[in-house]
Design a protein around this motif. Structure first.
Motif, short mmCIF file in Angstrom:
data_model
loop_
_atom_site.label_atom_id
_atom_site.label_comp_id
_atom_site.label_asym_id
_atom_site.label_seq_id
_atom_site.Cartn_x
_atom_site.Cartn_y
_atom_site.Cartn_z
N PRO A 40 0.83 -1.21 0.00
CA PRO A 40 0.00 0.00 0.00
C PRO A 40 0.87 1.26 0.00
O PRO A 40 1.06 1.90 1.03
CB PRO A 40 -0.80 -0.14 1.30
CG PRO A 40 0.11 -0.91 2.20
CD PRO A 40 0.88 -1.84 1.31
N VAL A 41 1.43 1.61 -1.15
CA VAL A 41 2.36 2.74 -1.24
C VAL A 41 1.92 3.78 -2.27
O VAL A 41 2.69 4.67 -2.61
CB VAL A 41 3.79 2.26 -1.56
CG1 VAL A 41 4.35 1.44 -0.44
CG2 VAL A 41 3.83 1.49 -2.87
N GLY A 42 0.71 3.66 -2.75
CA GLY A 42 0.25 4.58 -3.78
C GLY A 42 -0.61 5.68 -3.20
O GLY A 42 -0.71 5.86 -1.99
N THR A 43 -1.25 6.40 -4.09
CA THR A 43 -2.16 7.46 -3.67
C THR A 43 -3.25 6.87 -2.79
O THR A 43 -3.82 5.83 -3.09
CB THR A 43 -2.79 8.12 -4.92
OG1 THR A 43 -1.73 8.50 -5.79
CG2 THR A 43 -3.62 9.32 -4.54
N SER A 44 -3.51 7.52 -1.66
CA SER A 44 -4.52 7.06 -0.70
C SER A 44 -4.23 5.65 -0.22
O SER A 44 -5.14 4.87 0.04
CB SER A 44 -5.92 7.12 -1.31
OG SER A 44 -6.20 8.41 -1.77
N SER A 45 -2.95 5.30 -0.14
CA SER A 45 -2.53 3.97 0.32
C SER A 45 -3.05 2.84 -0.55
O SER A 45 -3.24 1.72 -0.09
CB SER A 45 -2.92 3.75 1.78
OG SER A 45 -2.21 4.65 2.60
N ALA A 46 -3.32 3.14 -1.82
CA ALA A 46 -3.74 2.08 -2.74
C ALA A 46 -2.57 1.12 -2.95
O ALA A 46 -1.41 1.51 -2.88
CB ALA A 46 -4.16 2.70 -4.07
N ASP A 47 -2.88 -0.14 -3.17
CA ASP A 47 -1.81 -1.12 -3.39
C ASP A 47 -1.14 -0.90 -4.75
O ASP A 47 -1.81 -0.64 -5.75
CB ASP A 47 -2.37 -2.54 -3.34
CG ASP A 47 -2.61 -3.01 -1.92
OD1 ASP A 47 -2.23 -2.29 -0.98
OD2 ASP A 47 -3.17 -4.11 -1.75
N VAL A 48 0.18 -1.01 -4.74
CA VAL A 48 0.97 -0.93 -5.96
C VAL A 48 1.66 -2.27 -6.14
O VAL A 48 2.31 -2.78 -5.22
CB VAL A 48 2.02 0.21 -5.87
CG1 VAL A 48 2.97 0.16 -7.05
CG2 VAL A 48 1.33 1.56 -5.76
N SER A 49 1.49 -2.86 -7.32
CA SER A 49 2.11 -4.16 -7.60
C SER A 49 3.61 -4.03 -7.74
O SER A 49 4.10 -3.07 -8.34
CB SER A 49 1.54 -4.77 -8.88
OG SER A 49 0.18 -5.07 -8.70
#
Length: 127
Positions: A40-49
């Motif tokens: 979870p390192v993307g915008t709004s803690s979205a998951d990034v593969s």
């Protein structure tokens, strides 16, 4: 294991049929791969593969600027029957936090309990 013969008797008490049963015990799997990995390192803690390199045993994850990497919880998929550890700590995808300030080494243990593969996860935070 030797074959076992079972004789099944019909309701008339006369007719019968023999069935031979052979039990084959499946060998544990030796696959120990990470097949999917995200943080979870993307915008709004979205998951990034993460980008998985099976040959080198590396996983690279690109994080957005300002991401706090000190207690991230990875989601991952492993080969069937495999388990994961970081150091001596068992890892459960979606549950176990790790500090990704420095690269983190995951040891994947195959179902056979002997075969292993190490993956180094590196999180790069954008400036």
């Amino acid at each position: 294991n030797a074959p076992v013969v079972y004789t099944v008797l019909a309701a008339d008490g006369v007719k019968s049929k023999n069935y031979t049963v052979i039990v084959v015990v499946a060998k544990p799997k030796t696959d120990c791969l990470v097949t999917a990995y995200s943080l979870p390192v993307g915008t709004s803690s979205a998951d990034v593969s993460g980008t998985i390199n099976q040959t080198l045993g590396t996983i690279a994850v690109a994080a957005v600027a300002g991401t706090n990497v000190t207690a991230l919880i990875a989601k991952f998929t492993l080969s069937t029957g495999a388990t994961a550890k970081v150091g001596s700590t068992a890892q459960t995808g979606g549950t176990t936090p790790n500090n990704f300030t420095d690269p983190v080494e995951y040891t994947i243990i195959a179902e056979d309990g002997v075969t292993t593969k190490t993956y180094t996860v590196t999180v790069t935070v954008a400036s």
